[in-house]
Structure formats: structure tokens, C-alpha cells
Design a protein around this motif. Structure first.
Motif, PDB file in Angstrom:
ATOM      1  N   THR A 133       0.842  -1.193   0.000  1.00 49.34           N
ATOM      2  CA  THR A 133       0.000   0.000   0.000  1.00 49.34           C
ATOM      3  C   THR A 133       0.877   1.242   0.000  1.00 49.34           C
ATOM      4  OG1 THR A 133      -1.483  -1.257   1.438  1.00 49.34           O
ATOM      5  CG2 THR A 133      -1.964   1.080   1.180  1.00 49.34           C
ATOM      6  N   CYS A 134       0.440   2.270  -0.732  1.00 47.83           N
ATOM      7  CA  CYS A 134       1.156   3.539  -0.700  1.00 47.83           C
ATOM      8  C   CYS A 134       0.813   4.234   0.609  1.00 47.83           C
ATOM      9  CB  CYS A 134       0.756   4.417  -1.872  1.00 47.83           C
ATOM     10  SG  CYS A 134       1.357   6.110  -1.696  1.00 47.83           S
ATOM     11  N   ILE A 135       1.832   4.570   1.385  1.00 49.03           N
ATOM     12  CA  ILE A 135       1.553   5.171   2.685  1.00 49.03           C
ATOM     13  C   ILE A 135       1.073   6.617   2.554  1.00 49.03           C
ATOM     14  CG2 ILE A 135       3.038   3.662   4.063  1.00 49.03           C
ATOM     15  CD1 ILE A 135       5.142   5.907   3.998  1.00 49.03           C
ATOM     16  N   SER A 136       1.263   7.221   1.359  1.00 49.45           N
ATOM     17  CA  SER A 136       0.801   8.604   1.188  1.00 49.45           C
ATOM     18  C   SER A 136      -0.639   8.666   0.688  1.00 49.45           C
ATOM     19  CB  SER A 136       1.697   9.349   0.204  1.00 49.45           C
ATOM     20  OG  SER A 136       3.034   9.244   0.613  1.00 49.45           O
ATOM     21  N   CYS A 137      -0.936   7.953  -0.398  1.00 47.99           N
ATOM     22  CA  CYS A 137      -2.281   8.093  -0.968  1.00 47.99           C
ATOM     23  C   CYS A 137      -3.160   6.867  -0.753  1.00 47.99           C
ATOM     24  CB  CYS A 137      -2.204   8.437  -2.455  1.00 47.99           C
ATOM     25  SG  CYS A 137      -1.678   7.060  -3.482  1.00 47.99           S
ATOM     26  N   GLY A 138      -2.602   5.774  -0.268  1.00 48.65           N
ATOM     27  CA  GLY A 138      -3.422   4.616   0.071  1.00 48.65           C
ATOM     28  C   GLY A 138      -3.732   3.687  -1.087  1.00 48.65           C
ATOM     29  N   VAL A 151       7.906   2.551  -5.024  1.00 49.43           N
ATOM     30  CA  VAL A 151       7.504   3.943  -5.242  1.00 49.43           C
ATOM     31  C   VAL A 151       6.121   3.982  -5.902  1.00 49.43           C
ATOM     32  CG1 VAL A 151       8.082   6.143  -6.348  1.00 49.43           C
ATOM     33  CG2 VAL A 151       9.914   4.641  -5.524  1.00 49.43           C
ATOM     34  N   CYS A 152       5.255   4.822  -5.361  1.00 48.70           N
ATOM     35  CA  CYS A 152       3.886   4.900  -5.872  1.00 48.70           C
ATOM     36  C   CYS A 152       3.840   5.538  -7.262  1.00 48.70           C
ATOM     37  CB  CYS A 152       3.027   5.709  -4.898  1.00 48.70           C
ATOM     38  SG  CYS A 152       1.320   5.912  -5.451  1.00 48.70           S
ATOM     39  N   ASP A 153       3.134   4.882  -8.187  1.00 47.40           N
ATOM     40  CA  ASP A 153       2.992   5.409  -9.557  1.00 47.40           C
ATOM     41  C   ASP A 153       2.251   6.736  -9.550  1.00 47.40           C
ATOM     42  OD1 ASP A 153       4.081   3.056 -10.309  1.00 47.40           O
ATOM     43  OD2 ASP A 153       2.209   2.174 -11.079  1.00 47.40           O
ATOM     44  N   VAL A 154       1.309   6.870  -8.645  1.00 45.96           N
ATOM     45  CA  VAL A 154       0.421   8.022  -8.674  1.00 45.96           C
ATOM     46  C   VAL A 154       1.034   9.243  -8.002  1.00 45.96           C
ATOM     47  CG1 VAL A 154      -1.867   8.881  -8.029  1.00 45.96           C
ATOM     48  CG2 VAL A 154      -1.568   6.486  -8.706  1.00 45.96           C
ATOM     49  N   CYS A 155       1.552   9.048  -6.781  1.00 44.57           N
ATOM     50  CA  CYS A 155       1.987  10.220  -6.023  1.00 44.57           C
ATOM     51  C   CYS A 155       3.472  10.206  -5.666  1.00 44.57           C
ATOM     52  CB  CYS A 155       1.149  10.356  -4.749  1.00 44.57           C
ATOM     53  SG  CYS A 155       1.570   9.153  -3.480  1.00 44.57           S
ATOM     54  N   GLY A 156       4.152   9.132  -6.013  1.00 42.53           N
ATOM     55  CA  GLY A 156       5.582   9.079  -5.704  1.00 42.53           C
ATOM     56  C   GLY A 156       5.886   8.737  -4.248  1.00 42.53           C
ATOM     57  N   GLY A 157       4.823   8.444  -3.480  1.00 44.44           N
ATOM     58  CA  GLY A 157       5.005   8.099  -2.065  1.00 44.44           C
ATOM     59  C   GLY A 157       5.635   6.717  -1.907  1.00 44.44           C
ATOM     60  N   ARG A 158       5.937   6.376  -0.664  1.00 46.31           N
ATOM     61  CA  ARG A 158       6.564   5.079  -0.421  1.00 46.31           C
ATOM     62  C   ARG A 158       5.494   3.982  -0.396  1.00 46.31           C
ATOM     63  NH1 ARG A 158       8.886   1.748   3.361  1.00 46.31           N
ATOM     64  NH2 ARG A 158       7.811   2.676   5.141  1.00 46.31           N
TER      65      ARG A 158
END
Ligand code: ZN
Length: 342
Positions: free
Chosen positions: A129-134, A149-156
Motif C-alpha cells: 500500500t502507498c503510505i501517502s495516498c493509500g 515507489v507509488c505510480d500516482v503520487c511518488g510516495g513510499r
């Protein structure tokens, strides 16, 4: 249509439930959803449930059912509902049946998504799961373009706390035990439908729809048959009654006034002939016809071990509720004591 949808963790039952609810116009109900509604509404049982959840404890059945009773009293569920992920024990299944039947909303089907363990493990262990956008990923089936790395927001993108292997295998084992007895329960009640849930989502969805459609068709057949039987029975009775009237017109005529005030003297002549007996056997016949086709229903298969579980039916629900109350009371007491000491 009133159904429950059961499935192991990783079976994506929530997503399938949404599709089924959309297609058949059912209100989608989950325990989590009902509890959060109850909290928002400041329902007493909801507030109690929240306290348990905040302590990381299971919500006692008593409170769960109070929340459910409240939800099921709303008019929107009259047209049908799909309850997801509940019940989890035969005791809950029993209480649920009792509650629904009391409200004239007996459960029609218990759908169970049957998924192989290997598939579940892969799905659950691969979850990230992306810890920034879920947003959710799966490292096996749907990985992010760049590892971690999240495709959408670059979060972890990382593993949730509940997705380590030990936790996962414990959850799966617990579910297996749970569903084993639950499936037997619904099998006994001729409501269980097993749906192979390991294939691709489109196929699984199609199987779910097919199962429900087949049930609907069978149900319609039964209703039609029952109606035909009724018509037949009424017609038969009418014919016989006509005959009786033709044969014994005097008696029939005397009977009617006798009921109004019935002076004792008028009854006497009726007793001599007692033609009433002729009617009796006809009435008895009629309803018997209805029952026959009902039993043929269950096209349930699979799961050999189920036979061992026959005694499930015996359970008296009332007795089970009692200990639950005690527990709640006990917990409350301890809570109070703890509070006083502080
Ligand atoms: Zn993200």
C-alpha cells in the motif's frame, strides 16, 4: 433477495459484493459499515461497540446484533440486502436466522467464495500500500513501475503491519475453521452455494450471477407450482362442495341458520345425518401436494467432512446468548474496578 457473502481474507469479497449488490439492486451491508453508521447516529449499541474497538477487542455478539437489528429495521432493506463477511460462527448464523425470520425476512442464500490457499497467500503476501495516498498494489500481480515507489503520487509503497507471513497464515487458518462449521450450517439449511473464487474476477463475477439467477429461477418455479397447486386445490374443493350441496341441499340450508343463534332444538336433526364428514377428507388432501417439490432444491455438493457436523442444528440460540451477557457484564465490572483504583 436476502443473501450473505462469505469468503476468506484475500478473496476480494468486498469487490464482488459491490458487483452483486449493483446488479440485483441490493443494499450492501457489512459489519464495519453498520458499526460506523451506528456510531455516527449516536446509537447506544454503536457507542458501546466503539469502546470495544478502541480497546482493540471484539465487539460482543449482543451489541453487534443490536446494531444490526437497528439497521434492518430501515425500510430500504425490505427489497433485499447482501451481508458481507458475516456471520463468522454458527452461533451468529443461528441468531441471524432467528432475527431475520422474526421480521419475515428469512435468508435466501449463503454464497461462499472458495479460493485455494496458494492463491490467497500470494495475494495477501503480495499486498503493498502507498503510505501517502493509500493506493493498493500487489508485487506479484500489480506492482508499481518502480519498486517501492507509488505510480500516482511518488510516495513510499510498503507492506501493511497486518501483512507479514505469520499474521497471514494465522488469519487463513482461523478462517478455515470458521467456514468449515458455517458451511455445514448453511448446507443443513439448504442455503449454501459454493462459488470457485480463485479465477479471474470476471469469471468469478459471472459465476456469482449465474448462481443467483439459478436460485431465482428455481424459486419462481416453486412459487408458480405452489400457486397452481392452490388453484387446483380450490377448484377441487369447489367441485366437491357443489356436489355436496346437490346431494344434501336440505342439510346445507339448515346449517346456515343454525350457526347464527342456534336454538338447541334445530341442531338435533342435523346430527342424524351428519354429512359434514364428507367434506373433511377433501380438505386434508389439498395442502399435502405443496410440500413435495420443496426438498429437491439443494444442488449443493462438495465438502465431504460436512456430514460429521450434523448436530449443529440442535443448538438452542437462547442458551448461547446468556453467557455473552455475563461476559459483557463481567468486562464492564472489571473496567469499572480498574477505573476506581486509578
Ligand atoms: Zn501514492
Amino acid at each position: 433477495m436476502r443473501m450473505v457473502l462469505l469468503g476468506p481474507p484475500g478473496s476480494d469479497k468486498g469487490e464482488f459484493a459491490t458487483k452483486v449488490a449493483d446488479k440485483y439492486n441490493l443494499v450492501l451491508l457489512s459489519i464495519a459499515g453498520m458499526l460506523s453508521d451506528a456510531v455516527k447516529e449516536r446509537l447506544e449499541a454503536g457507542i458501546q461497540a466503539q469502546a470495544y474497538l478502541e480497546r482493540g477487542q471484539y465487539v460482543p455478539d449482543e451489541i453487534l446484533f443490536e446494531v444490526m437489528r437497528h439497521r434492518l429495521s430501515r425500510p430500504d432493506v425490505k427489497t433485499g440486502f447482501l451481508l458481507v463477511g458475516f456471520p463468522r460462527s454458527t452461533a451468529q448464523a443461528d441468531s441471524l436466522d432467528e432475527m431475520l425470520e422474526k421480521n419475515g425476512m428469512a435468508l435466501d442464500l449463503a454464497l461462499h467464495l472458495d479460493v485455494e490457499d496458494e492463491i490467497l497467500l500470494e495475494r495477501l503476501e503480495g499486498r503493498r500500500t502507498c503510505i501517502s495516498c493509500g493506493i493498493r498494489y500487489n508485487i506479484f500481480t500489480n506492482p508499481p513501475l518502480v519498486d517501492g515507489v507509488c505510480d500516482v503520487c511518488g510516495g513510499r509503497v510498503g507492506r501493511g503491519a497486518d501483512s507479514n507471513e505469520v499474521v497471514i497464515s494465522n488469519r487463513l487458518r482461523a478462517y478455515e475453521q470458521q467456514i468449515h462449521t458455517l458451511a455445514s450450517y448453511y448446507l443443513l439449511h439448504e442455503k449454501l452455494r459454493e462459488i470457485p473464487g480463485g479465477g479471474n474476477p470476471k469469471d468469478v463475477t459471472r459465476l456469482l450471477f449465474k448462481t443467483i439467477d439459478e436460485w431465482s429461477a428455481a424459486e419462481l418455479d416453486e412459487k408458480t407450482k405452489a400457486l397452481m397447486d392452490k388453484v387446483e386445490a380450490v377448484t377441487d374443493t369447489a367441485e366437491v362442495e357443489e356436489k355436496v350441496v346437490e346431494e344434501k341441499p336440505e342439510v346445507e340450508a339448515k346449517k346456515a341458520p343454525a350457526k347464527k343463534k342456534a336454538p338447541v332444538k334445530k341442531k338435533a336433526p342435523v346430527k342424524k345425518k351428519a354429512p359434514v364428514k364428507k367434506k373433511a377428507p377433501v380438505k386434508k388432501k389439498a395442502p399435502v401436494k405443496k410440500k413435495a417439490p420443496v426438498k429437491k432444491k439443494a444442488p449443493v455438493k462438495k465438502k465431504a467432512p460436512v456430514k460429521k457436523k450434523a448436530p449443529v442444528k440442535k443448538k438452542a440460540p437462547v442458551k448461547k446468548k446468556a453467557p455473552a451477557k455475563k461476559k459483557v457484564a463481567a468486562k464492564k465490572k472489571t473496567a469499572k474496578k480498574g477505573g476506581k483504583k486509578k
